[in-house]
Design a protein around this motif. Structure first.
Motif, PDB file in Angstrom:
ATOM      1  N   GLU B  45       0.842  -1.205   0.000  1.00 16.14           N
ATOM      2  CA  GLU B  45       0.000   0.000   0.000  1.00 16.14           C
ATOM      3  C   GLU B  45       0.876   1.254   0.000  1.00 16.14           C
ATOM      4  O   GLU B  45       0.584   2.218  -0.718  1.00 16.14           O
ATOM      5  CB  GLU B  45      -0.943  -0.014   1.213  1.00 16.14           C
ATOM      6  CG  GLU B  45      -2.084   0.986   1.124  1.00 16.14           C
ATOM      7  CD  GLU B  45      -2.967   0.810  -0.122  1.00 16.14           C
ATOM      8  OE1 GLU B  45      -3.028  -0.313  -0.667  1.00 16.14           O
ATOM      9  OE2 GLU B  45      -3.577   1.812  -0.563  1.00 16.14           O
ATOM     10  N   ALA B  46       1.950   1.199   0.772  1.00 15.71           N
ATOM     11  CA  ALA B  46       2.878   2.336   0.792  1.00 15.71           C
ATOM     12  C   ALA B  46       3.476   2.560  -0.596  1.00 15.71           C
ATOM     13  O   ALA B  46       3.569   3.702  -1.073  1.00 15.71           O
ATOM     14  CB  ALA B  46       3.978   2.084   1.820  1.00 15.71           C
ATOM     15  N   VAL B  47       3.843   1.464  -1.259  1.00  7.54           N
ATOM     16  CA  VAL B  47       4.439   1.555  -2.594  1.00  7.54           C
ATOM     17  C   VAL B  47       3.422   2.117  -3.595  1.00  7.54           C
ATOM     18  O   VAL B  47       3.750   2.936  -4.462  1.00  7.54           O
ATOM     19  CB  VAL B  47       4.967   0.169  -3.041  1.00  7.54           C
ATOM     20  CG1 VAL B  47       5.363   0.188  -4.505  1.00  7.54           C
ATOM     21  CG2 VAL B  47       6.152  -0.246  -2.171  1.00  7.54           C
ATOM     22  N   ARG B  48       2.161   1.712  -3.447  1.00  5.32           N
ATOM     23  CA  ARG B  48       1.110   2.217  -4.343  1.00  5.32           C
ATOM     24  C   ARG B  48       0.879   3.715  -4.131  1.00  5.32           C
ATOM     25  O   ARG B  48       0.661   4.460  -5.086  1.00  5.32           O
ATOM     26  CB  ARG B  48      -0.192   1.464  -4.115  1.00  5.32           C
ATOM     27  CG  ARG B  48      -0.139   0.077  -4.711  1.00  5.32           C
ATOM     28  CD  ARG B  48      -1.402  -0.700  -4.439  1.00  5.32           C
ATOM     29  NE  ARG B  48      -1.198  -2.072  -4.920  1.00  5.32           N
ATOM     30  CZ  ARG B  48      -2.099  -2.761  -5.572  1.00  5.32           C
ATOM     31  NH1 ARG B  48      -3.286  -2.255  -5.816  1.00  5.32           N
ATOM     32  NH2 ARG B  48      -1.826  -3.978  -5.992  1.00  5.32           N
ATOM     33  N   LEU B  49       0.906   4.124  -2.867  1.00  2.00           N
ATOM     34  CA  LEU B  49       0.710   5.550  -2.584  1.00  2.00           C
ATOM     35  C   LEU B  49       1.866   6.365  -3.141  1.00  2.00           C
ATOM     36  O   LEU B  49       1.679   7.463  -3.657  1.00  2.00           O
ATOM     37  CB  LEU B  49       0.556   5.773  -1.071  1.00  2.00           C
ATOM     38  CG  LEU B  49      -0.756   5.237  -0.474  1.00  2.00           C
ATOM     39  CD1 LEU B  49      -0.722   5.292   1.043  1.00  2.00           C
ATOM     40  CD2 LEU B  49      -1.961   6.013  -1.021  1.00  2.00           C
ATOM     41  N   LYS B  50       3.059   5.789  -3.050  1.00  5.36           N
ATOM     42  CA  LYS B  50       4.221   6.466  -3.631  1.00  5.36           C
ATOM     43  C   LYS B  50       4.036   6.607  -5.153  1.00  5.36           C
ATOM     44  O   LYS B  50       4.348   7.646  -5.729  1.00  5.36           O
ATOM     45  CB  LYS B  50       5.489   5.673  -3.328  1.00  5.36           C
ATOM     46  CG  LYS B  50       6.743   6.290  -3.932  1.00  5.36           C
ATOM     47  CD  LYS B  50       7.946   5.371  -3.837  1.00  5.36           C
ATOM     48  CE  LYS B  50       8.958   5.735  -4.907  1.00  5.36           C
ATOM     49  NZ  LYS B  50      10.148   4.893  -4.881  1.00  5.36           N
ATOM     50  N   ALA B  51       3.507   5.558  -5.774  1.00  5.47           N
ATOM     51  CA  ALA B  51       3.288   5.610  -7.218  1.00  5.47           C
ATOM     52  C   ALA B  51       2.279   6.709  -7.561  1.00  5.47           C
ATOM     53  O   ALA B  51       2.381   7.347  -8.604  1.00  5.47           O
ATOM     54  CB  ALA B  51       2.796   4.253  -7.725  1.00  5.47           C
ATOM     55  N   ARG B  52       1.293   6.937  -6.651  1.00  3.90           N
ATOM     56  CA  ARG B  52       0.257   7.942  -6.915  1.00  3.90           C
ATOM     57  C   ARG B  52       0.745   9.361  -6.621  1.00  3.90           C
ATOM     58  O   ARG B  52       0.456  10.290  -7.352  1.00  3.90           O
ATOM     59  CB  ARG B  52      -0.967   7.655  -6.044  1.00  3.90           C
ATOM     60  CG  ARG B  52      -2.051   6.890  -6.774  1.00  3.90           C
ATOM     61  CD  ARG B  52      -2.996   6.212  -5.797  1.00  3.90           C
ATOM     62  NE  ARG B  52      -3.931   7.137  -5.161  1.00  3.90           N
ATOM     63  CZ  ARG B  52      -4.790   6.762  -4.209  1.00  3.90           C
ATOM     64  NH1 ARG B  52      -4.817   5.504  -3.798  1.00  3.90           N
ATOM     65  NH2 ARG B  52      -5.611   7.624  -3.671  1.00  3.90           N
ATOM     66  N   TYR B  53       1.454   9.487  -5.501  1.00  2.88           N
ATOM     67  CA  TYR B  53       1.759  10.841  -5.019  1.00  2.88           C
ATOM     68  C   TYR B  53       3.256  11.168  -5.032  1.00  2.88           C
ATOM     69  O   TYR B  53       3.643  12.276  -4.663  1.00  2.88           O
ATOM     70  CB  TYR B  53       1.235  11.015  -3.589  1.00  2.88           C
ATOM     71  CG  TYR B  53      -0.256  10.800  -3.471  1.00  2.88           C
ATOM     72  CD1 TYR B  53      -1.153  11.744  -3.978  1.00  2.88           C
ATOM     73  CD2 TYR B  53      -0.761   9.647  -2.875  1.00  2.88           C
ATOM     74  CE1 TYR B  53      -2.524  11.548  -3.886  1.00  2.88           C
ATOM     75  CE2 TYR B  53      -2.126   9.445  -2.776  1.00  2.88           C
ATOM     76  CZ  TYR B  53      -3.014  10.401  -3.282  1.00  2.88           C
ATOM     77  OH  TYR B  53      -4.357  10.195  -3.196  1.00  2.88           O
ATOM     78  N   GLY B  54       4.084  10.212  -5.392  1.00  2.00           N
ATOM     79  CA  GLY B  54       5.528  10.440  -5.313  1.00  2.00           C
ATOM     80  C   GLY B  54       5.991  10.271  -3.883  1.00  2.00           C
ATOM     81  O   GLY B  54       5.198  10.002  -2.989  1.00  2.00           O
ATOM     82  N   GLY B  55       7.287  10.406  -3.645  1.00  2.00           N
ATOM     83  CA  GLY B  55       7.798  10.316  -2.283  1.00  2.00           C
ATOM     84  C   GLY B  55       8.702   9.131  -2.068  1.00  2.00           C
ATOM     85  O   GLY B  55       9.346   8.641  -3.006  1.00  2.00           O
ATOM     86  N   LYS B  56       8.708   8.660  -0.828  1.00  2.00           N
ATOM     87  CA  LYS B  56       9.679   7.639  -0.448  1.00  2.00           C
ATOM     88  C   LYS B  56       9.028   6.660   0.525  1.00  2.00           C
ATOM     89  O   LYS B  56       8.232   7.057   1.377  1.00  2.00           O
ATOM     90  CB  LYS B  56      10.862   8.344   0.221  1.00  2.00           C
ATOM     91  CG  LYS B  56      11.929   7.431   0.754  1.00  2.00           C
ATOM     92  CD  LYS B  56      13.050   8.275   1.344  1.00  2.00           C
ATOM     93  CE  LYS B  56      13.918   7.394   2.239  1.00  2.00           C
ATOM     94  NZ  LYS B  56      15.058   8.125   2.771  1.00  2.00           N
TER      95      LYS B  56
END
Lengths: 431, 281
Positions: B45-56
């Protein structure tokens, strides 16, 4: 841009890992691909690991590797329906350094060995299936895996993907096996208390014993059964040529059940709990079945190159040696900057000049001979049992009379000649 | 830049683990250590959110040195960094002490790169308590949201997140301030087959390793066995039900049979009746 290594080794069994270890140790960048969850998770062997070839790679490995027991006794059972003639050698020199061989559980041992390669700098990727070699202009330049963005490149690809090498097939090196080139082995690991194992097999402390069982254990088909001692479990298995199973309409697990309930074997297994059931193909076609093992940018090692000495139950040691020879060849090729078949062909020459090639050549006709003439297993082993029984039964008959009866029991003069011829033939293919 | 941290744990694979019949404890050597399956979904889920919003995406775990393997598994899923806190002083921790140790690690990670969102798996398969996530949130004084099965939106600038929390017969939509802590259900996502580049990165990855001393201001009495008020007094396998009768036949026949059984055992029927406030006798 897909990454490029000096070498990709496909398969983290004894051959692949030995190759990756040797390369990494010599500062070659190497990727070791394994389809199983971890190295060893899908690997099967009867259970005997020979010390010499492993020690050529990691001296004193047995001090830290997960080995089960050093073998101090090797028994050979000639089995009939309700009897067995057994020959055995037990020697204390095998119970101490440098040892002769060990029983190992591959799931543990292969994992340890691969970890050693990683310590040397090899990159190990598990749970990844190599689907095909990437070929450009007739040269193998990499591997296509089943993962997204799964192409990966290298100067040399080493195929150590086992008996049914998909990649060697994809290159056209391998043909489909014929049933008389491959054996099917099934095996169970049976849990048994350490103490009971030591009492039952007449062992002290860590010592181990192996029993090879011929004759009725395969119902006369070419093959063997085996019973090996681990630390707190036994390996019982049976392996026969696929052609024999087909001809006799036998299912391998039925054969194993038959062995397990045989009156000569049953007592060894009393009170055990089944822990694992394993099955695997073994390439037993020998020298004559050896596929092409060198191409432009590619080498084939281990079971994928069909390096098994069925007569002496050797395979993992040949696999390791082939892996090391492949690695040494590649190191020279890197120095020369030339990865063509012509340069890499040194591997094949060295392998055939080593004990691997020598032994394969020596026994090139053995399996085929015994396959073709089944009476060695079907007739002579029962005959040996009858002779032993007659000789050792004390019933008031004189020993001279017993010998005469045994001699008569073998058959007519013609039949005796046939046996003499058969024994001579057997000696010839084994010599 | 958005920074999401997943808290993960290496656990024995309880699907195949054997119990020691004498002590009734888990024989940890009988099962391979794996990444807690719920935590894999937290990382995904963290990786998916990163894909959506950028970040780390970072992951943190407390455990013995072999827990590096669990961190590598997270790198395979797509995490960027991994932190392992390992020290003898952590040994024997219950959920209270574990949440304290992880909080200290998260505080330190936060000083390196401020954290916007913490995601935990719903629970571990070896402990089954689901307490560590909320425990961390309480210590960090941030909102804990359990049973999350969807992250609808994340607005780092506005400092809010909208998520779905699973209920028995539906879900509720909740807006929360950031940073916050989510503990997620397995159904929140499906973990895809990792890419080969991620596998290669994971194979070579060395996480940041911290001992207690590296964590700075730590009250040692709150760590490990010392900091754990819970004791497992006894463990026993659930008793297997004995006897019983399996009803056979068509639904109608089974109902008939059940009815006659209930009629025969009048006491049972009366009890049921009483609880319902007087039914048929």
């Amino acid at each position: 841009m897909a990454e490029k290594f000096d070498v990709i080794v496909v398969g983290a069994g004894p051959a692949g890992t030995a190759c990756a270890y040797t390369l990494a140790k010599n500062n070659v960048s190497v990727l070791l691909l394994e389809r199983g969850e971890y190295p060893g998770s899908k690997n099967v062997m009867g259970g005997v690991l020979y010390r010499k070839m492993m020690e050529d790679i990691i001296p004193g490995f047995y001090k830290e590797a997960p080995i089960e027991r050093p073998i101090v006794e090797q028994r050979f059972m000639m089995l009939d329906k309700e009897s067995a003639a057994t020959f055995s050698y037990k020697g204390m020199e095998w119970g101490k350094e440098p040892y002769n061989n060990f029983t190992v559980l591959r799931a543990k041992f292969d994992q340890w060995f691969a970890d050693k390669a990683v310590e040397q700098g090899a990159v190990l990727v598990n749970e990844t299936v190599a689907l095909a070699c990437i070929v450009e202009n007739g040269r193998v330049v990499g591997v296509r895996t089943d993962r997204p963005e799964g192409d990966i490149y290298a100067n040399v690809v080493v195929l150590a993907d086992g008996v049914n090498s998909l990649l060697a097939k994809s290159l056209g090196f391998h043909k489909e096996f014929k049933p008389d080139e491959v054996a099917l082995a099934v095996m169970e690991v049976l849990k048994l208390d350490k103490r009971i194992i030591e009492d039952r097999f007449n062992l002290e402390g860590d010592q181990g014993c192996t029993i090879e069982i011929f004759g009725d254990s395969t119902k006369g088909i070419l093959g063997t059964a085996w019973l090996y001692t681990n630390k707190d479990s036994l390996n019982i298995g049976v392996g026969t040529m696929l052609s024999g199973l087909i001809k006799h309409k036998l299912k391998p697990y039925e054969l194993l059940e038959y062995v397990k309930t045989h009156p000569m074997i049953r007592p060894y297994l009393q009170g055990t709990d089944q822990q694992e059931y394993l099955a695997h193909l073994i390439p037993e076609g020998g020298y004559r079945s050896m596929p092409r093992i060198v191409g432009d940018g590619v080498l084939v090692v281990g079971d994928a190159a069909q390096l098994v000495n069925a007569i002496h139950r050797e395979g993992s040691n040949m696999a390791m040696t082939s892996g090391v020879v492949a690695a040494e060849t590649i190191i020279e090729a890197i120095a020369a900057g030339d990865f063509t078949e012509k340069t890499l062909d040194v591997y094949k020459r060295r392998l055939l000049d080593s004990f691997v090639g020598e032994d394969l050549k020596k026994y090139k006709d053995a399996t085929h001979h015994f396959e073709k003439y089944p009476h060695y297993f079907e007739q002579y082993i029962p005959m040996l049992n009858r002779a032993a029984s007659q000789m050792f039964t004390v019933d008031g008959t004189s020993k001279r009379e017993k010998q005469r009866k045994i001699w008569q029991g073998i058959g007519t003069a013609g039949e005796k000649m046939k046996i003499a011829r058969d024994l001579f033939q057997a000696w010839r293919v084994m010599k | 830049m958005l920074h999401i941290v997943a808290c993960i744990k290496q656990v024995p694979d309880t699907k195949i683990i054997k119990m020691n019949p004498k002590t009734n404890t888990m024989d940890r050597s009988s099962a391979p250590a794996i990444l807690n399956p719920y935590d894999a979904h937290a990382v995904e889920e963290a990786v998916r959110l990163k894909a959506r919003y950028g970040g780390k995406v970072s992951v943190v775990t407390m455990g013995p040195p072999p827990a590096v393997k669990a961190i590598r598994k997270c790198i395979e899923i797509g995490a960027d960094e991994g932190y392992l806190i390992t020290d003898r002083a952590f040994a024997g921790a219950d959920t209270l002490a574990t949440s304290y140790s992880l909080t200290k690690a998260l505080e330190k990670i936060g000083t390196l790169h401020p954290i916007d969102l913490i995601i935990c798996g719903k629970m571990t398969i070896d402990g089954d308590t689901g307490q560590v996530g909320p425990g961390i949130a309480r210590r960090l004084d941030i909102p804990p949201l359990t049973s999350v099965n969807k992250v609808v939106e994340l607005e780092q600038e506005a400092g809010i997140a909208i998520v779905h929390r699973k209920l028995e017969d539906g879900y509720e939509v909740i807006q929360t301030s950031l940073p916050c802590l989510l503990s997620v259900e397995k159904e929140i996502n499906e973990i895809p087959y990792s890419t080969l580049p991620n596998m290669l990165r994971a194979a070579r990855y060395q996480p940041v390793v911290w001992s207690v001393d590296d964590l700075g201001d730590v009250d040692r009495t709150l760590l490990g066995l010392k900091g754990s008020p819970t004791i497992v007094a006894k463990v026993w396998p659930p008793e297997k039900p004995k006897g019983g009768e399996m009803l056979q036949g068509t639904s109608e026949e089974q109902v008939q049979r059940l009815f006659s059984i209930l009629m025969e055992r009048k006491t049972l029927f009366r009890d049921v009746g009483m609880r319902k406030g007087g039914g048929p006798q």
